[in-house]
Design an enzyme around this catalytic site. Structure first.
Site, PDB file in Angstrom:
ATOM      1  N   SER A  96      39.333  39.091  52.991  1.00 28.68           N
ATOM      2  CA  SER A  96      38.130  39.444  53.736  1.00 28.68           C
ATOM      3  C   SER A  96      38.489  39.984  55.125  1.00 28.68           C
ATOM      4  O   SER A  96      39.244  40.933  55.256  1.00 28.68           O
ATOM      5  CB  SER A  96      37.216  38.211  53.800  1.00 28.68           C
ATOM      6  OG  SER A  96      36.020  38.437  54.481  1.00 28.68           O
ATOM      7  N   ASP A 218      31.898  41.600  43.023  1.00 30.39           N
ATOM      8  CA  ASP A 218      31.945  40.982  44.347  1.00 30.39           C
ATOM      9  C   ASP A 218      30.688  41.419  45.090  1.00 30.39           C
ATOM     10  O   ASP A 218      30.513  42.603  45.376  1.00 30.39           O
ATOM     11  CB  ASP A 218      33.208  41.441  45.079  1.00 30.39           C
ATOM     12  CG  ASP A 218      33.377  40.829  46.463  1.00 30.39           C
ATOM     13  OD1 ASP A 218      32.386  40.324  47.023  1.00 30.39           O
ATOM     14  OD2 ASP A 218      34.503  40.862  46.989  1.00 30.39           O
ATOM     15  N   HIS A 247      33.679  36.842  45.444  1.00 33.36           N
ATOM     16  CA  HIS A 247      34.385  37.248  46.655  1.00 33.36           C
ATOM     17  C   HIS A 247      35.528  36.305  47.011  1.00 33.36           C
ATOM     18  O   HIS A 247      36.321  36.621  47.891  1.00 33.36           O
ATOM     19  CB  HIS A 247      33.378  37.303  47.815  1.00 33.36           C
ATOM     20  CG  HIS A 247      33.916  37.898  49.080  1.00 33.36           C
ATOM     21  ND1 HIS A 247      34.424  39.180  49.151  1.00 33.36           N
ATOM     22  CD2 HIS A 247      34.036  37.381  50.338  1.00 33.36           C
ATOM     23  CE1 HIS A 247      34.827  39.428  50.387  1.00 33.36           C
ATOM     24  NE2 HIS A 247      34.606  38.361  51.125  1.00 33.36           N
TER      25      HIS A 247
END
Length: 267
Positions: A96, A218, A247
């Site tokens: 991320s 995702d 995710h």
């Protein structure tokens, strides 16, 4: 571990291998997100784990709202940690926000990184006309911010299962726990920083080999973003499509992700 930055960010080095491997967590988690992936790598690597300054496991006094307005400050933290550990070469796994942090760090110090593995990475979350599909419209993002501000607990309870994606209650509980550990004002501030950033322009400056890991579905990062990154990264890059959803594959499918990481690191 003896120096202020290593203590502040709860830096740990696990394992007995000759090479260094960094695991850097993303928004809403802390280094515990890697706990079920870590054992697969401690024989072959010295694994470096740390908490981002925004994590609930870090003293919130360390979070300077003036400093952390861009990802550059997170890059400073990463490089300072590696320098404090006297690391001169490492492979890097970033999830991320930390995927993009790793890319920025590699532009500054390319000699430091042998490979970047990018999980759930996005240079831009907002759509940009017909040319770029980031996954969100500005109004949708503002709605997220409003929900976080109005009732953080309710927002977490709704967001966590959507982010995890797969039907894995333990992963939802774990992600919820670390989201609740964050101070709500810090969580909102970091969300604004991440969702409003646009790092598409730096992709061409990344020359360290990259492996982009993209799950089947995702909610935060459409598959088209992985393809976009591969096409625009300056150096060699590959996309590794993961046969799992959500995710946070390190929480929802840790053994599967560990195997995929082993494949990526061996190439």
């Amino acid at each position: 571990m003896g120096t202020p930055i290593l203590d502040a960010f709860n830096v740990r080095v696990e394992g007995s291998g000759d090479k260094y491997l960094v695991f850097a967590h993303g928004f809403g988690t802390d280094q515990s997100a890697w706990q079920r992936v870590l054992p697969y790598f401690t024989r072959s690597y010295k694994v470096i784990l740390y908490d981002l300054v925004c994590a609930g496991s870090v003293n919130p006094d360390h979070f300077d709202f003036r400093r952390y307005t861009t990802l550059d400050a997170y890059v400073d933290d990463l490089l300072n940690i590696l320098d404090s550990l006297h690391v001169t070469r490492c492979a890097y796994v970033g999830h991320s926000i930390s995927a993009m942090t790793g890319m920025l760090a590699s532009i500054r110090r390319p000699e430091l990184f042998s490979k970047l593995i990018l999980i759930g990475a996005s240079p831009r979350f907002l759509n940009d006309g017909e040319n770029y599909h980031g996954g969100f419209e500005q109004g949708e993002i503002e709605h997220v911010f409003s929900a976080m501000e109005a009732n953080y607990e309710a927002w977490v309870n709704g967001f966590a299962p959507l982010a995890v994606g797969a039907d894995v209650p333990t992963a939802v509980r774990e992600f919820s726990r670390t989201l609740f550990n964050m101070r709500p004002d810090i969580s909102l501030f970091v969300s604004r920083t991440v969702f409003n950033s646009d790092l598409r322009g730096i992709l061409g400056l990344v020359n360290v080999p990259c492996c982009i890991m993209q799950t089947a579905r995702d909610m935060s990062v459409p598959a088209s973003v992985a393809t976009y990154m591969k096409e625009h990264i300056g150096g060699k890059s590959t996309v590794q499509w993961l046969d799992t959803e959500g995710h946070l594959p390190h929480l929802s499918a840790p053994s599967y992700l560990a195997h995929q990481l082993e494949i990526a690191l061996s190439q």
